[in-house]
Design a protein around this motif. Sequence first.
Motif, PDB file in Angstrom:
ATOM      1  N   VAL A 190      -3.805  -9.595  -1.672  1.00  0.00           N
ATOM      2  CA  VAL A 190      -4.318  -8.894  -0.494  1.00  0.00           C
ATOM      3  C   VAL A 190      -5.487  -9.689   0.068  1.00  0.00           C
ATOM      4  O   VAL A 190      -6.519  -9.827  -0.588  1.00  0.00           O
ATOM      5  N   PRO A 191      -5.360 -10.259   1.267  1.00  0.00           N
ATOM      6  CA  PRO A 191      -6.493 -10.976   1.872  1.00  0.00           C
ATOM      7  C   PRO A 191      -7.573 -10.013   2.346  1.00  0.00           C
ATOM      8  O   PRO A 191      -7.359  -8.802   2.469  1.00  0.00           O
ATOM      9  N   ARG A 192      -8.730 -10.570   2.622  1.00  0.00           N
ATOM     10  CA  ARG A 192      -9.814  -9.766   3.181  1.00  0.00           C
ATOM     11  C   ARG A 192      -9.620  -9.656   4.695  1.00  0.00           C
ATOM     12  O   ARG A 192      -9.445 -10.664   5.385  1.00  0.00           O
ATOM     13  N   VAL A 193      -9.652  -8.442   5.210  1.00  0.00           N
ATOM     14  CA  VAL A 193      -9.463  -8.192   6.639  1.00  0.00           C
ATOM     15  C   VAL A 193     -10.778  -7.675   7.203  1.00  0.00           C
ATOM     16  O   VAL A 193     -11.232  -6.574   6.856  1.00  0.00           O
ATOM     17  N   LEU A 194     -11.384  -8.463   8.066  1.00  0.00           N
ATOM     18  CA  LEU A 194     -12.689  -8.151   8.646  1.00  0.00           C
ATOM     19  C   LEU A 194     -12.531  -7.655  10.072  1.00  0.00           C
ATOM     20  O   LEU A 194     -11.612  -8.061  10.790  1.00  0.00           O
ATOM     21  N   ASP A 219     -11.469  -3.744   5.201  1.00  0.00           N
ATOM     22  CA  ASP A 219     -12.274  -4.655   4.392  1.00  0.00           C
ATOM     23  C   ASP A 219     -12.548  -4.049   3.020  1.00  0.00           C
ATOM     24  O   ASP A 219     -13.111  -2.958   2.911  1.00  0.00           O
ATOM     25  N   ARG A 220     -12.174  -4.770   1.958  1.00  0.00           N
ATOM     26  CA  ARG A 220     -12.373  -4.315   0.587  1.00  0.00           C
ATOM     27  C   ARG A 220     -13.565  -4.962  -0.085  1.00  0.00           C
ATOM     28  O   ARG A 220     -13.723  -4.849  -1.311  1.00  0.00           O
ATOM     29  N   ASN A 244     -19.851  -5.217  -8.347  1.00  0.00           N
ATOM     30  CA  ASN A 244     -18.752  -5.740  -7.548  1.00  0.00           C
ATOM     31  C   ASN A 244     -18.534  -4.851  -6.335  1.00  0.00           C
ATOM     32  O   ASN A 244     -18.567  -3.622  -6.437  1.00  0.00           O
ATOM     33  N   GLU A 245     -18.294  -5.452  -5.175  1.00  0.00           N
ATOM     34  CA  GLU A 245     -18.180  -4.705  -3.929  1.00  0.00           C
ATOM     35  C   GLU A 245     -16.763  -4.214  -3.653  1.00  0.00           C
ATOM     36  O   GLU A 245     -16.442  -3.831  -2.537  1.00  0.00           O
ATOM     37  N   HIS A 246     -15.886  -4.281  -4.648  1.00  0.00           N
ATOM     38  CA  HIS A 246     -14.531  -3.764  -4.447  1.00  0.00           C
ATOM     39  C   HIS A 246     -14.627  -2.269  -4.160  1.00  0.00           C
ATOM     40  O   HIS A 246     -15.126  -1.502  -4.962  1.00  0.00           O
ATOM     41  N   THR A 247     -14.152  -1.876  -2.988  1.00  0.00           N
ATOM     42  CA  THR A 247     -14.445  -0.537  -2.497  1.00  0.00           C
ATOM     43  C   THR A 247     -13.226   0.368  -2.562  1.00  0.00           C
ATOM     44  O   THR A 247     -12.379   0.221  -3.429  1.00  0.00           O
ATOM     45  N   ASP A 248     -13.151   1.291  -1.636  1.00  0.00           N
ATOM     46  CA  ASP A 248     -12.180   2.366  -1.592  1.00  0.00           C
ATOM     47  C   ASP A 248     -10.746   1.873  -1.835  1.00  0.00           C
ATOM     48  O   ASP A 248     -10.237   1.040  -1.084  1.00  0.00           O
ATOM     49  N   GLY A 285       3.628  -3.952 -14.393  1.00  0.00           N
ATOM     50  CA  GLY A 285       3.116  -5.053 -15.194  1.00  0.00           C
ATOM     51  C   GLY A 285       2.751  -6.291 -14.422  1.00  0.00           C
ATOM     52  O   GLY A 285       2.267  -7.264 -15.002  1.00  0.00           O
ATOM     53  N   TRP A 286       2.965  -6.315 -13.117  1.00  0.00           N
ATOM     54  CA  TRP A 286       2.585  -7.469 -12.310  1.00  0.00           C
ATOM     55  C   TRP A 286       1.087  -7.459 -12.043  1.00  0.00           C
ATOM     56  O   TRP A 286       0.437  -6.411 -12.068  1.00  0.00           O
ATOM     57  N   SER A 287       0.556  -8.601 -11.752  1.00  0.00           N
ATOM     58  CA  SER A 287      -0.839  -8.721 -11.339  1.00  0.00           C
ATOM     59  C   SER A 287      -0.907  -8.728  -9.822  1.00  0.00           C
ATOM     60  O   SER A 287      -0.188  -9.490  -9.160  1.00  0.00           O
ATOM     61  N   VAL A 288      -1.740  -7.883  -9.264  1.00  0.00           N
ATOM     62  CA  VAL A 288      -1.964  -7.817  -7.819  1.00  0.00           C
ATOM     63  C   VAL A 288      -3.442  -8.108  -7.589  1.00  0.00           C
ATOM     64  O   VAL A 288      -4.310  -7.397  -8.108  1.00  0.00           O
ATOM     65  N   ARG A 289      -3.738  -9.143  -6.833  1.00  0.00           N
ATOM     66  CA  ARG A 289      -5.109  -9.613  -6.680  1.00  0.00           C
ATOM     67  C   ARG A 289      -5.618  -9.385  -5.255  1.00  0.00           C
ATOM     68  O   ARG A 289      -4.857  -9.488  -4.283  1.00  0.00           O
ATOM     69  N   TYR A 290      -6.893  -9.066  -5.156  1.00  0.00           N
ATOM     70  CA  TYR A 290      -7.593  -9.051  -3.871  1.00  0.00           C
ATOM     71  C   TYR A 290      -8.397 -10.341  -3.775  1.00  0.00           C
ATOM     72  O   TYR A 290      -9.210 -10.643  -4.658  1.00  0.00           O
ATOM     73  N   GLU A 291      -8.156 -11.132  -2.715  1.00  0.00           N
ATOM     74  CA  GLU A 291      -8.792 -12.441  -2.564  1.00  0.00           C
ATOM     75  C   GLU A 291      -9.647 -12.471  -1.296  1.00  0.00           C
ATOM     76  O   GLU A 291      -9.138 -12.625  -0.180  1.00  0.00           O
ATOM     77  N   PRO A 292     -10.971 -12.326  -1.422  1.00  0.00           N
ATOM     78  CA  PRO A 292     -11.826 -12.291  -0.225  1.00  0.00           C
ATOM     79  C   PRO A 292     -11.982 -13.641   0.462  1.00  0.00           C
ATOM     80  O   PRO A 292     -12.442 -13.681   1.604  1.00  0.00           O
ATOM     81  N   ARG A 293     -11.616 -14.747  -0.195  1.00  0.00           N
ATOM     82  CA  ARG A 293     -11.713 -16.054   0.465  1.00  0.00           C
ATOM     83  C   ARG A 293     -10.578 -16.262   1.468  1.00  0.00           C
ATOM     84  O   ARG A 293     -10.657 -17.160   2.301  1.00  0.00           O
TER      85      ARG A 293
END
Length: 542
Positions: A190-194, A219-220, A244-248, A285-293
Motif C-alpha cells: 500500500v503506497p502512501r497517498v497524500l 494517508d497512513r 510509529n505513525e501508522h494510523t487508522d 499468511g501473506w505479508s501486506v506492507r505499507y510503504e510510505p516511500r
Amino acid sequence: MVSRSPLPSAGLGIEIDRSVRLADEGHVLVGGCPPRAARLSAEQVSTLIRWLSGAVTGGADEGLLARGLVRAGLAHPRPRSPVPTDNVEVAVVGRAGPTALGTTLDHLVRHHPRLRPVVVGATGTEARAARDRGARVVPGPAGGVEARATALRLRSADLVALVEAGTRPAAGWLEAALGHFTDPAVAAVVPRVLSDRSHCLGHAQMTVAAVAAGRAGADRGADPAPVLPWGHGTPEQGRPGPANEHTDPLRPVPVLVLRGAVADLDPGLGAAAELDLLWRLADDGWSVRYEPRSRVWAPPTTGLGDYLRACFTSGAVAGPLARRHGRRAAGPELSRAGAAGLALAASGLPGAALAAGALGGASVMGTLMAGARTPLSDAARLAGLDLAHTVRTGTHAVRTAWWPLAAAAAVGGAAVWARGRRFGGPATGPGRVDRAGRAGRIAVTAGAALVLPHVASWHRGRGAALTGPVTWTVLGMAGDAARSLGTWWGMAQARSPAPLVPRFRPAAVSGPVPAARRTGRSARTRVRPEGKRGSRPPVSTA
C-alpha cells in the motif's frame, strides 16, 4: 501463518522501527506494541550494527533473524536496489473526467515511459484522452470496485498496480513498492497517498481540506508498517510501537500494488472491498506492507458535505468487515489494565483509574525486566509510552465509535452538576456518593476526550490551514459525529456490535527474538486458482 523462511537477501535491507530503542549496550531491543523486549546475542548485535550501516541481509541465519525482527514489529524490510518494472501492469480506474485522467496518465508516462497503462471503462472524451497518451482502453465499469475487479481479471502481468484516476504518482513510487516483492511472502503493498493542496484554494476550502486530510484521507503516516486486520497484532505478526505513525486501519486504499494471482475483490462489499482483500491476504499468511516511500498525491476534499460523507463511509465499512472476518472484538486493542483504567475514568473515578494505570505500568516493567533483563530506566520509559498510547487509543475509540454516548455523558453530566450546584444537591455523608460531583467528573472526562485531541491536532499542524483552534475543533468534532453515525449504521446493517468491543492483548512480551524456522520442504509457489480464496504464501528453502 506468516512465512517463517529467511528474509531474502537479494535487494532487501532491514530498518529498525522508529519506536525501538537499544538498551544494555545494544543487546536488548525495546519497542513494539504490546511493549516488547528482545535480547540479542553478541553475533546478532554485530549483524544489527551492519544493517544499521546500510548492509543487506546475507545468509540464512541473518535472514532468519531479519524475519524474526519483522514478525515482532521491531523492524521493517527496506528495498535497497532498483527493481525493473517489466513485470507489472498499471491499471487506472475511476471516473474523474478527461483532464484529471490525463494528469494521471501524464505522470505515469513521465516516470515510466516504457509502461503502457490500462484504463478501465473510459468512454467518450476520457477514452480519447487515454488513447492520445498511449494507454490501452478496456471495456468495463467506469469506476468503483467493479472496475478494479475487471482490471485484476484482465491483467497481463504477474504484478498489478491499481491507481485511482485523478491522482498524481510521484517519481519512484512504483520502484519503491515493487522492491518488497523480492520477498515471495509479500502479496500486496500500500503506497502512501497524500492530499494534494498545491493548487490555489479559497480559505474555506483550504480549511476543510486540511481537516479532511487528517480525519478521512488515505494517508497512513510517515512510518512503514504491516497492514493487519483491524490493526490488531497477531502471534505471527506484531505491531510497531506507539511512536510509529501508522494510523487508522480503516482508511481508504485508492492506490494498491499486488500479486494478481492471489487477489480477488468482492464487489458486494463496496467501499470495504479493498480492505477486505488486504485483510484476507494477511489472514491467509501473506505479508501486506505499507510503504510510505512510495508516494502518490490525491485531490483534496474541499467541500464540507464531501468531508462528512467521507467520514461516514470510514465508519460504515466497519460493520461489513466485522461480519466478513468473523471477529467478536474488532474495537481498539488494549491491555486489560488499560481497559480497566479507561472504564474507571469514564465512570468518574479518576483516582481508581490512576491506580489501575500504575498497576498496569508496574506489570509491564516487571515483564520487561524479568524476561530480557531490560534496564529499569528503559522499562519505565516503555511503560510510560504504553500508558500514553492507551489513552490515545481510548479517546480515538470514544470519538469515532462511542461519540453519541460520550456526547450524552458530557451534556447530561454537566447538567446534573450544574443543577446540584444550584440547588445544593443531595446531602453527602458516610456511605453516600456525591452524585453531582461524580457527574461533573464524568462530563469533564467525556468532554476532554471529544475536544482535546482536536486542539492538540491543531497545535501540531497549525501551519496546514489559516484557521483558529475553534473552527478546527468544530470541524473535527463534526467529522467524528459523522464517522460514529457511520459506524452505528454499519453495525446495524451487519447486525454485529464487534466494532465497539475492545480486543485484549498481553500487557508486555519479553525474551529472545521470535524465531523463524527453517523448512526442509522444497521451494514452491502455490497460486490460487481464479475465483477461489484461501491461497497461502510460498514456502522457500532456507
